[in-house]
Scaffold this motif. Structure first.
Motif, PDB file in Angstrom:
ATOM      1  N   HIS A 117       0.861  -1.181   0.000  1.00  0.00           N
ATOM      2  CA  HIS A 117       0.000   0.000   0.000  1.00  0.00           C
ATOM      3  C   HIS A 117       0.894   1.227   0.000  1.00  0.00           C
ATOM      4  CE1 HIS A 117      -3.009   2.984   1.168  1.00  0.00           C
ATOM      5  NE2 HIS A 117      -2.073   3.468   1.972  1.00  0.00           N
ATOM      6  N   GLY A 118       0.446   2.302  -0.635  1.00  0.00           N
ATOM      7  CA  GLY A 118       1.122   3.593  -0.526  1.00  0.00           C
ATOM      8  C   GLY A 118       0.096   4.706  -0.570  1.00  0.00           C
ATOM      9  N   SER A 119       0.297   5.734   0.250  1.00  0.00           N
ATOM     10  CA  SER A 119      -0.636   6.870   0.279  1.00  0.00           C
ATOM     11  C   SER A 119      -0.769   7.477  -1.113  1.00  0.00           C
ATOM     12  CB  SER A 119      -0.120   7.958   1.225  1.00  0.00           C
ATOM     13  OG  SER A 119       0.184   7.424   2.486  1.00  0.00           O
ATOM     14  N   ASP A 120      -1.984   7.987  -1.414  1.00  0.00           N
ATOM     15  CA  ASP A 120      -2.229   8.535  -2.753  1.00  0.00           C
ATOM     16  C   ASP A 120      -2.072  10.048  -2.841  1.00  0.00           C
ATOM     17  OD1 ASP A 120      -4.521   9.385  -1.483  1.00  0.00           O
ATOM     18  OD2 ASP A 120      -5.886   8.088  -2.621  1.00  0.00           O
ATOM     19  N   GLY A 121      -1.744  10.719  -1.739  1.00  0.00           N
ATOM     20  CA  GLY A 121      -1.529  12.168  -1.777  1.00  0.00           C
ATOM     21  C   GLY A 121      -0.982  12.628  -0.437  1.00  0.00           C
ATOM     22  N   PRO A 122      -0.462  13.861  -0.372  1.00  0.00           N
ATOM     23  CA  PRO A 122       0.160  14.361   0.859  1.00  0.00           C
ATOM     24  C   PRO A 122      -0.808  14.436   2.050  1.00  0.00           C
ATOM     25  CG  PRO A 122       0.737  15.760  -1.011  1.00  0.00           C
ATOM     26  CD  PRO A 122      -0.271  14.792  -1.512  1.00  0.00           C
ATOM     27  N   ASP A 123      -2.061  14.804   1.805  1.00  0.00           N
ATOM     28  CA  ASP A 123      -3.013  14.890   2.925  1.00  0.00           C
ATOM     29  C   ASP A 123      -3.350  13.502   3.455  1.00  0.00           C
ATOM     30  OD1 ASP A 123      -3.024  17.597   2.649  1.00  0.00           O
ATOM     31  OD2 ASP A 123      -4.857  17.654   1.433  1.00  0.00           O
ATOM     32  N   THR A 124      -3.575  12.560   2.518  1.00  0.00           N
ATOM     33  CA  THR A 124      -3.821  11.170   2.910  1.00  0.00           C
ATOM     34  C   THR A 124      -2.622  10.621   3.678  1.00  0.00           C
ATOM     35  OG1 THR A 124      -4.745  11.033   0.688  1.00  0.00           O
ATOM     36  CG2 THR A 124      -4.791   9.032   1.986  1.00  0.00           C
ATOM     37  N   ALA A 125      -1.427  10.965   3.220  1.00  0.00           N
ATOM     38  CA  ALA A 125      -0.206  10.465   3.874  1.00  0.00           C
ATOM     39  C   ALA A 125      -0.182  10.894   5.342  1.00  0.00           C
ATOM     40  CB  ALA A 125       1.038  10.977   3.141  1.00  0.00           C
ATOM     41  N   LYS A 126      -0.476  12.154   5.599  1.00  0.00           N
ATOM     42  CA  LYS A 126      -0.488  12.649   6.996  1.00  0.00           C
ATOM     43  C   LYS A 126      -1.480  11.856   7.845  1.00  0.00           C
ATOM     44  CE  LYS A 126       1.104  17.388   7.044  1.00  0.00           C
ATOM     45  NZ  LYS A 126       1.402  17.532   5.599  1.00  0.00           N
TER      46      LYS A 126
END
Ligand code: DAT
Ligand code: MG
Length: 140
Positions: A117-126
């Protein structure tokens, strides 16, 4: 751009095949650094909460069952453009569409059991980092 952080999971199909090291090597060779890591067995509550955005999708039940089917390695990755870089190194969701040399092209078993899995954007990552890690567990 500067340093960015993203959230990564090595999924149960990969821990089962004992290829976590191979996957981490791909991430490191791609310019990312592991700044937090732990091996966990997700509870139903964690799996459903983490993937809540997909709860109306037809594969939601299967996805939650799969994520609880064995240990996973949750990680925070750091690097230049880490969110996009990680997505590039992972390859497309469906391994049949993933570019040569990507993690999913080399290791994924199917669209559902796709190793990472990897986050799809900077906000999701946070949000995803905060879902699994406290600040003092991240050592950059
Ligand atoms: P990604 O993991 O590339 O961000 P996504 O966010 O669209 O992909 O979906 C999350 C996960 O759900 C994906 O890694 C595997 C599972 N999934 C997605 N589409 C699926 C499908 N058509 N059938 C079964 N599982 C699927
Ligand atoms: Mg996604």
């Amino acid at each position: 751009m500067g340093l960015e952080r993203t959230f990564s999971i090595i999924k149960p199909d990969a821990t089962r095949r004992n290829i976590t090291g191979k996957i981490i090597s791909k991430l490191e060779e791609g310019g990312l650094r592991v700044v937090a890591s732990k091996r966990i067995h997700m509870s139903q509550e964690q799996a459903e909460g983490f993937y809540a955005v997909h709860k109306e999708r037809p594969f939601f039940g299967e996805l939650v069952e799969f994520m609880m089917s064995g240990p996973v390695v949750v990680q925070v990755l750091e690097g230049e453009n880490a969110v996009a870089r990680n997505r590039e190194i992972m390859g497309a969701t469906n391994p049949a569409d993933a570019a040569e040399g990507t993690i999913r092209a080399e290791f994924a078993e199917s669209i559902g059991e796709n190793s990472v899995h990897g986050s799809d954007g900077p906000d999701t990552a946070k949000d995803e980092i905060a879902f699994f890690f406290s600040d003092d567990e991240i050592v950059g």
